[in-house]
Design a protein around this motif. Structure first.
Motif, PDB file in Angstrom:
ATOM      1  N   LEU A 231       0.826  -1.209   0.000  1.00  0.00           N
ATOM      2  CA  LEU A 231       0.000   0.000   0.000  1.00  0.00           C
ATOM      3  C   LEU A 231       0.860   1.259   0.000  1.00  0.00           C
ATOM      4  N   LEU A 232       1.940   1.234   0.766  1.00  0.00           N
ATOM      5  CA  LEU A 232       2.820   2.403   0.813  1.00  0.00           C
ATOM      6  C   LEU A 232       3.532   2.620  -0.514  1.00  0.00           C
ATOM      7  N   ARG A 233       3.912   1.542  -1.185  1.00  0.00           N
ATOM      8  CA  ARG A 233       4.549   1.695  -2.501  1.00  0.00           C
ATOM      9  C   ARG A 233       3.603   2.347  -3.493  1.00  0.00           C
ATOM     10  N   GLN A 234       2.317   2.019  -3.394  1.00  0.00           N
ATOM     11  CA  GLN A 234       1.331   2.626  -4.284  1.00  0.00           C
ATOM     12  C   GLN A 234       1.115   4.104  -3.937  1.00  0.00           C
ATOM     13  N   ALA A 235       1.089   4.417  -2.641  1.00  0.00           N
ATOM     14  CA  ALA A 235       0.832   5.793  -2.210  1.00  0.00           C
ATOM     15  C   ALA A 235       2.046   6.695  -2.402  1.00  0.00           C
ATOM     16  N   TYR A 236       3.241   6.091  -2.297  1.00  0.00           N
ATOM     17  CA  TYR A 236       4.489   6.851  -2.423  1.00  0.00           C
ATOM     18  C   TYR A 236       5.367   6.163  -3.473  1.00  0.00           C
ATOM     19  N   PRO A 237       5.099   6.381  -4.733  1.00  0.00           N
ATOM     20  CA  PRO A 237       5.824   5.658  -5.790  1.00  0.00           C
ATOM     21  C   PRO A 237       7.291   6.037  -5.844  1.00  0.00           C
ATOM     22  N   SER A 238       8.091   5.067  -6.170  1.00  0.00           N
ATOM     23  CA  SER A 238       9.529   5.287  -6.326  1.00  0.00           C
ATOM     24  C   SER A 238       9.806   6.022  -7.632  1.00  0.00           C
ATOM     25  N   ARG A 239      10.734   6.969  -7.586  1.00  0.00           N
ATOM     26  CA  ARG A 239      11.184   7.703  -8.764  1.00  0.00           C
ATOM     27  C   ARG A 239      12.661   7.402  -8.995  1.00  0.00           C
ATOM     28  N   PRO A 240      13.202   7.786 -10.125  1.00  0.00           N
ATOM     29  CA  PRO A 240      14.626   7.529 -10.364  1.00  0.00           C
ATOM     30  C   PRO A 240      15.537   8.144  -9.305  1.00  0.00           C
ATOM     31  N   PHE A 241      15.108   9.251  -8.721  1.00  0.00           N
ATOM     32  CA  PHE A 241      15.933   9.937  -7.730  1.00  0.00           C
ATOM     33  C   PHE A 241      15.614   9.505  -6.302  1.00  0.00           C
ATOM     34  N   GLY A 242      14.550   8.732  -6.108  1.00  0.00           N
ATOM     35  CA  GLY A 242      14.159   8.317  -4.766  1.00  0.00           C
ATOM     36  C   GLY A 242      12.654   8.381  -4.582  1.00  0.00           C
ATOM     37  N   THR A 243      12.215   8.280  -3.352  1.00  0.00           N
ATOM     38  CA  THR A 243      10.792   8.317  -3.004  1.00  0.00           C
ATOM     39  C   THR A 243      10.528   9.542  -2.144  1.00  0.00           C
ATOM     40  N   VAL A 244       9.549  10.349  -2.537  1.00  0.00           N
ATOM     41  CA  VAL A 244       9.237  11.576  -1.816  1.00  0.00           C
ATOM     42  C   VAL A 244       8.212  11.273  -0.723  1.00  0.00           C
TER      43      VAL A 244
END
Length: 257
Positions: A231-244
């Protein structure tokens, strides 16, 4: 409930420490004699108070045996803080203090604003009370935690688990001003850029989700953690620079006059 894990907490020491220094910057005490850090955790931030006020006696107070033990590991000098294991609701100094700092601790105390008059009474006439608390309980991280905790598979095991409380910052301003203080208060949202696998889970499992995870038996904790991570991965998606991770916080600085 199991004790805190200082190593897990310190994994994001820089991000967790920034609000402490933003809070401290608004405290106008010049040469305090005694400075207290309520909820000092592993003591890494408490020690920095010696650079701001080199002549002050520093006292770190925390209810966690593991945190106090970790804080004492770095002792070895003549200006080490005094470390006290005590509940923040019960601790009292043996004489008035000039500054009380509390960074991300009071939210664990139900109706923590009702504790503020008692803290003011511990101050010298020209004393300062400064605290910072998260106000992120409507953020996805906490909303998803509450929703998953209410799942029938877990709910019976989580009844009565300690939770953090959020109270309006404006109420604290009114209370402290009514008690004769000048008050400086603000709210801000930090945008932490986290790296590594499931970084939001790693962050919150060391703080806000800790009581929930520790209350579950091993088999259920594994299931709960796997679903919460997803659920957290869906709410806070990973980006190339990291997760905000957006993280709102409230700050209150009161000068007793």
């Amino acid at each position: 409930m199991a004790d805190w894990d200082p190593g897990l907490y310190l994994r994001y020491a820089d991000d967790r420490g920034r609000p402490f220094f933003d809070l401290l910057a608004r405290v106008g005490a010049e040469q305090p004699r005694r400075v207290v850090d309520l909820g000092c955790g592993p003591g890494n931030l408490t020690r920095t108070l010696g650079a701001r006020w080199p002549g002050a006696e520093l006292i770190g107070v925390d209810s966690s045996p593991a945190m106090i033990t970790r804080a004492r590991q770095d002792d070895g000098g003549p200006t080490d803080p005094s470390w006290v294991r005590a509940d923040l609701r019960d601790w009292e100094p043996d004489e008035p203090v000039d500054v009380i700092i509390s960074n991300a601790a009071l939210q664990w105390i139900p109706d923590h604003q009702q504790l503020l008059p008692r803290l003011l009474e511990m101050l010298t006439p020209d004393g300062w009370l400064a605290y910072q608390v998260p106000v992120n309980f409507n953020e996805p991280s906490h909303r998803l935690l509450r929703e998953l905790s209410a799942d029938p598979r877990f709910a019976s095991r989580l009844d009565g688990v300690a939770t953090m409380r959020q109270q309006p910052t404006a109420d604290a301003v009114e209370l402290l001003a009514g008690w004769g203080c000048t008050v400086d208060a603000w709210e801000t949202t930090y945008l932490h850029v986290l790296t590594g696998p499931d970084p939001v889970f790693s962050w919150i499992s060391g703080t806000g989700a800790r009581p929930t995870l520790e209350a579950l038996p091993d088999s259920l904790r594994a299931t709960f953690s796997a679903e919460y991570r997803k659920l957290l991965r869906q709410a806070y998606p990973s980006r190339p620079f990291g997760t905000v991770l957006p993280f709102p916080r409230a700050f209150v600085v009161a000068h007793r006059i």
